[in-house]
Design a protein around this motif. Sequence first.
Motif, PDB file in Angstrom:
ATOM      1  N   UNK A   1       0.831  -1.203   0.000  1.00 12.78           N
ATOM      2  CA  UNK A   1       0.000   0.000   0.000  1.00 12.78           C
ATOM      3  C   UNK A   1       0.868   1.257   0.000  1.00 12.78           C
ATOM      4  N   UNK A   2       1.941   1.247   0.774  1.00 15.00           N
ATOM      5  CA  UNK A   2       2.846   2.395   0.821  1.00 15.00           C
ATOM      6  C   UNK A   2       3.443   2.687  -0.557  1.00 15.00           C
ATOM      7  N   UNK A   3       3.943   1.648  -1.206  1.00 20.26           N
ATOM      8  CA  UNK A   3       4.540   1.846  -2.521  1.00 20.26           C
ATOM      9  C   UNK A   3       3.494   2.300  -3.538  1.00 20.26           C
ATOM     10  N   UNK A   4       2.306   1.722  -3.474  1.00 21.11           N
ATOM     11  CA  UNK A   4       1.250   2.134  -4.405  1.00 21.11           C
ATOM     12  C   UNK A   4       0.889   3.599  -4.214  1.00 21.11           C
ATOM     13  N   UNK A   5       0.872   4.055  -2.959  1.00 22.02           N
ATOM     14  CA  UNK A   5       0.530   5.446  -2.679  1.00 22.02           C
ATOM     15  C   UNK A   5       1.517   6.400  -3.335  1.00 22.02           C
ATOM     16  N   UNK A   6       2.766   5.970  -3.440  1.00 22.58           N
ATOM     17  CA  UNK A   6       3.789   6.816  -4.045  1.00 22.58           C
ATOM     18  C   UNK A   6       3.847   6.681  -5.561  1.00 22.58           C
ATOM     19  N   UNK A   7       3.552   5.487  -6.087  1.00 25.17           N
ATOM     20  CA  UNK A   7       3.822   5.212  -7.489  1.00 25.17           C
ATOM     21  C   UNK A   7       2.598   5.265  -8.391  1.00 25.17           C
ATOM     22  N   UNK A   8       1.447   4.835  -7.909  1.00 26.32           N
ATOM     23  CA  UNK A   8       0.272   4.766  -8.777  1.00 26.32           C
ATOM     24  C   UNK A   8      -0.142   6.145  -9.284  1.00 26.32           C
ATOM     25  N   UNK A   9      -0.383   6.208 -10.570  1.00 26.97           N
ATOM     26  CA  UNK A   9      -0.844   7.453 -11.170  1.00 26.97           C
ATOM     27  C   UNK A   9       0.258   8.414 -11.554  1.00 26.97           C
ATOM     28  N   UNK A  10       1.510   8.066 -11.282  1.00 31.14           N
ATOM     29  CA  UNK A  10       2.621   8.948 -11.632  1.00 31.14           C
ATOM     30  C   UNK A  10       2.813   8.985 -13.150  1.00 31.14           C
ATOM     31  N   UNK A  11       3.150  10.161 -13.649  1.00 34.47           N
ATOM     32  CA  UNK A  11       3.512  10.289 -15.061  1.00 34.47           C
ATOM     33  C   UNK A  11       4.995   9.978 -15.204  1.00 34.47           C
TER      34      UNK A  11
END
Length: 289
Positions: free
Chosen positions: A99-109
């Motif tokens: 969840x922590x990694x997804x919060x930082x990475x998901x949706x990034x351009x």
Amino acid sequence: MSERVIADFVGHFFVTDMNRDDPVRGRIVMSRKRLVLVGDDHKVTVPTAAMFDIAVGHVPPEMRSFFSDSVTVAYRTDEGRRMAVVEAESETVDKFATVLFKAHLNGRTVTVEHPAERGGRVVDSAIRKAKLSVDDGALAFNGPDVDFAIDLATVTDFEKETRTLGGESRPALSVRHVPGRTALLSVVALPSERVMNLLGRYFRLEYSDIVEDLQDVSLSDEEVQVLVAVYSAGEGVDPLEVVAADASQTTMVLNGLREKGLVVDGDGGTALTPKGRVVINSRLEEVNA
């Protein structure tokens, strides 16, 4: 509009400069914007944007007597760098780390070059923008002219390096993976050095898990010899022609490697599977020693 909670569980936590020697039992709540730790008389809020490192299983030396299954989050404050260590059940910790990694990475351009190489040969692929998403052990890249994914189970190697993308030199992650029978090199770059570091950390974490799983694969000297021969010969070459051993014995060894999921037969002959490539990459230094 209230923030959507993406993690909420009870565990133990310790934050540097907390003025106590033992962890606090409390509630750990995470949204895409912040991590909140609440327990006893303590409440600590860590903005997601302040986090610069996430480590799973790594605990500061002074806290090792208190923690086992844990996630350590390093972050910046006006007073300097701080660390928060969160402990819970092993399965909960694994989910929390994801969840922590997804919060930082998901949706990034991100900026991608895919593939930069195909079968070891440089490909003149266009540099494109895409949206990154992390899910089910894969990184997906989607955009107007981009649609591909990197299954982490097919990654054979990766490194952080400086690459020239779109005429600009920038830090990037070069990922070698084998989605089918052909090895590809894909290059991913982010404008944020902080998030770039977290993407590298995520890859190291996932890749180390894959390599650790493969440590249980037992190989005889003959099996290693045949694997190296298949690796060195490449597609379209019959291993029976390059292995200096009895053909019937080599055939038996190949059958064992097929059962272990390390080699596969196709139109181009016998080739390493992604799993076989990871095994070879992780053991080549041992083989050459």
